[in-house]
Design a protein around this motif. Sequence first.
Motif, PDB file in Angstrom:
ATOM      1  N   GLU A 197      34.966  28.041  36.041  1.00  0.00           N
ATOM      2  CA  GLU A 197      35.123  29.124  35.070  1.00  0.00           C
ATOM      3  C   GLU A 197      34.386  30.360  35.574  1.00  0.00           C
ATOM      4  O   GLU A 197      33.545  30.938  34.894  1.00  0.00           O
ATOM      5  N   THR A 198      34.722  30.754  36.789  1.00  0.00           N
ATOM      6  CA  THR A 198      34.079  31.905  37.411  1.00  0.00           C
ATOM      7  C   THR A 198      35.076  33.045  37.555  1.00  0.00           C
ATOM      8  O   THR A 198      36.262  32.899  37.273  1.00  0.00           O
ATOM      9  N   GLY A 199      34.570  34.173  38.031  1.00  0.00           N
ATOM     10  CA  GLY A 199      35.441  35.303  38.312  1.00  0.00           C
ATOM     11  C   GLY A 199      35.821  35.377  39.773  1.00  0.00           C
ATOM     12  O   GLY A 199      36.247  36.429  40.257  1.00  0.00           O
ATOM     13  N   ASN A 226      39.116  30.866  54.606  1.00  0.00           N
ATOM     14  CA  ASN A 226      38.914  31.175  53.191  1.00  0.00           C
ATOM     15  C   ASN A 226      38.488  32.625  52.996  1.00  0.00           C
ATOM     16  O   ASN A 226      37.692  33.163  53.778  1.00  0.00           O
ATOM     17  N   SER A 227      39.029  33.224  51.941  1.00  0.00           N
ATOM     18  CA  SER A 227      38.616  34.564  51.520  1.00  0.00           C
ATOM     19  C   SER A 227      38.196  34.487  50.057  1.00  0.00           C
ATOM     20  O   SER A 227      38.792  33.740  49.272  1.00  0.00           O
ATOM     21  N   LEU A 228      37.173  35.261  49.702  1.00  0.00           N
ATOM     22  CA  LEU A 228      36.646  35.239  48.337  1.00  0.00           C
ATOM     23  C   LEU A 228      36.530  36.659  47.791  1.00  0.00           C
ATOM     24  O   LEU A 228      36.061  37.567  48.488  1.00  0.00           O
ATOM     25  N   VAL A 229      36.961  36.816  46.543  1.00  0.00           N
ATOM     26  CA  VAL A 229      36.848  38.100  45.849  1.00  0.00           C
ATOM     27  C   VAL A 229      36.236  37.850  44.477  1.00  0.00           C
ATOM     28  O   VAL A 229      36.686  36.957  43.747  1.00  0.00           O
ATOM     29  N   GLN A 230      35.204  38.630  44.142  1.00  0.00           N
ATOM     30  CA  GLN A 230      34.602  38.564  42.814  1.00  0.00           C
ATOM     31  C   GLN A 230      35.236  39.645  41.950  1.00  0.00           C
ATOM     32  O   GLN A 230      35.172  40.826  42.277  1.00  0.00           O
ATOM     33  N   GLN A 257      31.170  46.624  36.422  1.00  0.00           N
ATOM     34  CA  GLN A 257      31.039  46.061  37.772  1.00  0.00           C
ATOM     35  C   GLN A 257      32.384  46.119  38.488  1.00  0.00           C
ATOM     36  O   GLN A 257      33.390  45.649  37.960  1.00  0.00           O
ATOM     37  N   SER A 258      32.377  46.688  39.662  1.00  0.00           N
ATOM     38  CA  SER A 258      33.600  46.748  40.463  1.00  0.00           C
ATOM     39  C   SER A 258      33.849  45.404  41.145  1.00  0.00           C
ATOM     40  O   SER A 258      32.945  44.577  41.278  1.00  0.00           O
ATOM     41  N   ALA A 259      35.084  45.199  41.590  1.00  0.00           N
ATOM     42  CA  ALA A 259      35.417  43.985  42.336  1.00  0.00           C
ATOM     43  C   ALA A 259      34.691  43.997  43.675  1.00  0.00           C
ATOM     44  O   ALA A 259      34.528  45.050  44.296  1.00  0.00           O
ATOM     45  N   GLN A 260      34.245  42.829  44.113  1.00  0.00           N
ATOM     46  CA  GLN A 260      33.507  42.717  45.368  1.00  0.00           C
ATOM     47  C   GLN A 260      34.199  41.724  46.297  1.00  0.00           C
ATOM     48  O   GLN A 260      34.576  40.628  45.873  1.00  0.00           O
ATOM     49  N   VAL A 261      34.341  42.117  47.547  1.00  0.00           N
ATOM     50  CA  VAL A 261      34.906  41.232  48.568  1.00  0.00           C
ATOM     51  C   VAL A 261      33.753  40.470  49.210  1.00  0.00           C
ATOM     52  O   VAL A 261      32.887  41.059  49.853  1.00  0.00           O
ATOM     53  N   PHE A 308      36.014  40.294  31.957  1.00  0.00           N
ATOM     54  CA  PHE A 308      36.696  40.598  33.207  1.00  0.00           C
ATOM     55  C   PHE A 308      37.697  41.732  32.997  1.00  0.00           C
ATOM     56  O   PHE A 308      38.399  41.782  31.980  1.00  0.00           O
ATOM     57  N   ILE A 309      37.747  42.632  33.963  1.00  0.00           N
ATOM     58  CA  ILE A 309      38.709  43.728  33.906  1.00  0.00           C
ATOM     59  C   ILE A 309      40.126  43.170  33.800  1.00  0.00           C
ATOM     60  O   ILE A 309      40.975  43.699  33.083  1.00  0.00           O
ATOM     61  N   GLU A 310      40.368  42.089  34.524  1.00  0.00           N
ATOM     62  CA  GLU A 310      41.635  41.354  34.446  1.00  0.00           C
ATOM     63  C   GLU A 310      41.293  39.878  34.554  1.00  0.00           C
ATOM     64  O   GLU A 310      40.496  39.486  35.405  1.00  0.00           O
ATOM     65  N   THR A 311      41.866  39.063  33.707  1.00  0.00           N
ATOM     66  CA  THR A 311      41.506  37.647  33.687  1.00  0.00           C
ATOM     67  C   THR A 311      41.869  36.978  35.016  1.00  0.00           C
ATOM     68  O   THR A 311      42.882  37.329  35.642  1.00  0.00           O
ATOM     69  N   PRO A 312      41.057  36.016  35.464  1.00  0.00           N
ATOM     70  CA  PRO A 312      41.372  35.306  36.710  1.00  0.00           C
ATOM     71  C   PRO A 312      42.748  34.652  36.691  1.00  0.00           C
ATOM     72  O   PRO A 312      43.431  34.614  37.717  1.00  0.00           O
ATOM     73  N   VAL A 313      43.153  34.149  35.533  1.00  0.00           N
ATOM     74  CA  VAL A 313      44.471  33.509  35.429  1.00  0.00           C
ATOM     75  C   VAL A 313      45.579  34.510  35.741  1.00  0.00           C
ATOM     76  O   VAL A 313      46.548  34.196  36.450  1.00  0.00           O
ATOM     77  N   ALA A 314      45.434  35.734  35.240  1.00  0.00           N
ATOM     78  CA  ALA A 314      46.443  36.765  35.491  1.00  0.00           C
ATOM     79  C   ALA A 314      46.477  37.153  36.964  1.00  0.00           C
ATOM     80  O   ALA A 314      47.553  37.365  37.540  1.00  0.00           O
ATOM     81  N   VAL A 315      45.309  37.229  37.594  1.00  0.00           N
ATOM     82  CA  VAL A 315      45.250  37.584  39.018  1.00  0.00           C
ATOM     83  C   VAL A 315      45.908  36.499  39.865  1.00  0.00           C
ATOM     84  O   VAL A 315      46.691  36.792  40.781  1.00  0.00           O
ATOM     85  N   VAL A 316      45.602  35.235  39.569  1.00  0.00           N
ATOM     86  CA  VAL A 316      46.196  34.115  40.312  1.00  0.00           C
ATOM     87  C   VAL A 316      47.714  34.117  40.151  1.00  0.00           C
ATOM     88  O   VAL A 316      48.460  33.924  41.123  1.00  0.00           O
ATOM     89  N   ALA A 317      48.183  34.347  38.925  1.00  0.00           N
ATOM     90  CA  ALA A 317      49.628  34.365  38.673  1.00  0.00           C
ATOM     91  C   ALA A 317      50.310  35.490  39.443  1.00  0.00           C
ATOM     92  O   ALA A 317      51.405  35.310  39.997  1.00  0.00           O
TER      93      ALA A 317
END
Length: 255
Positions: free
Chosen positions: A111-113, A56-60, A199-203, A69-78
């Motif tokens: 409903e998280t980022g 598993n890998s996780l990105v916030q 807030q920047s994205a965090q790995v 959100f800078i970009e919605t999670p739905v858009a990132v997943v798509a």
Amino acid sequence: MSNSIQRQPEYGDEISLVDLATTFVRRRHTFYVTFILVVILGVIFAFIKPEKYEFNSLVQLGKDGADNFIETPVAVVATLENRWIPDLSTRYAEINQAKLPFKIAVANPGETGLIRLSTETTLDNAELVEEFHKELIDNIVKRQTQRIETVTSALNGQTLALNEVIEALSLRDGEGAASALASVFEKRAELEGQIAAIQSAQVLAVARQGIDAKGVSKVLIVVLAIVLGAMMGIFLAFISEFLSLVRDNLSEIDE
């Protein structure tokens, strides 16, 4: 009323438990051979079957100053499912002339980022999983960084514009100018607060291996082999007896 005693009809074709037990004992060798063979095959399969683990890998995802959100999670997943992951699979197939030996699943828990990349495969593919997860994470972080820079640049531009307004209002006198100046200062402070709150994205994790193996355990496979061996042994024992009786009847008819 008749005094004669009516006899119950006799059923010569009825099979009793004694007949079943006798048949089983007579064909016990068929049962033993089948049972032992199935159990041996089950044990062999249990020990040669490669164990699979989940990686598993996780990105916030990052947020702008307004807590969006800078970009919605739905858009990132798509984007991951329809662009980046297919691109990786195609590139791997072109280089290795084979399909990717595992799948990469994408999820947005609750409903998280958080964006989670999951892969279930053997330890032999651990390095390849880590390589592909890193590449996908880099794509996410790169696009997040670009969008954060765009948002920050826009907010900085607004702040500079307000600084010019402040300089112009500082040259004026009167209550109106003072009131307008206070309002502009408040607006600039709000913009500076938004810039500071970005807030920047965090790995959070990259191809982290699960502790327990996935799939059916070796013990369960052996237990299922024992049960299946017993069932098949009993079945074949009675089938062999049935075929033997049919063969004997055919021999009598021929004679």
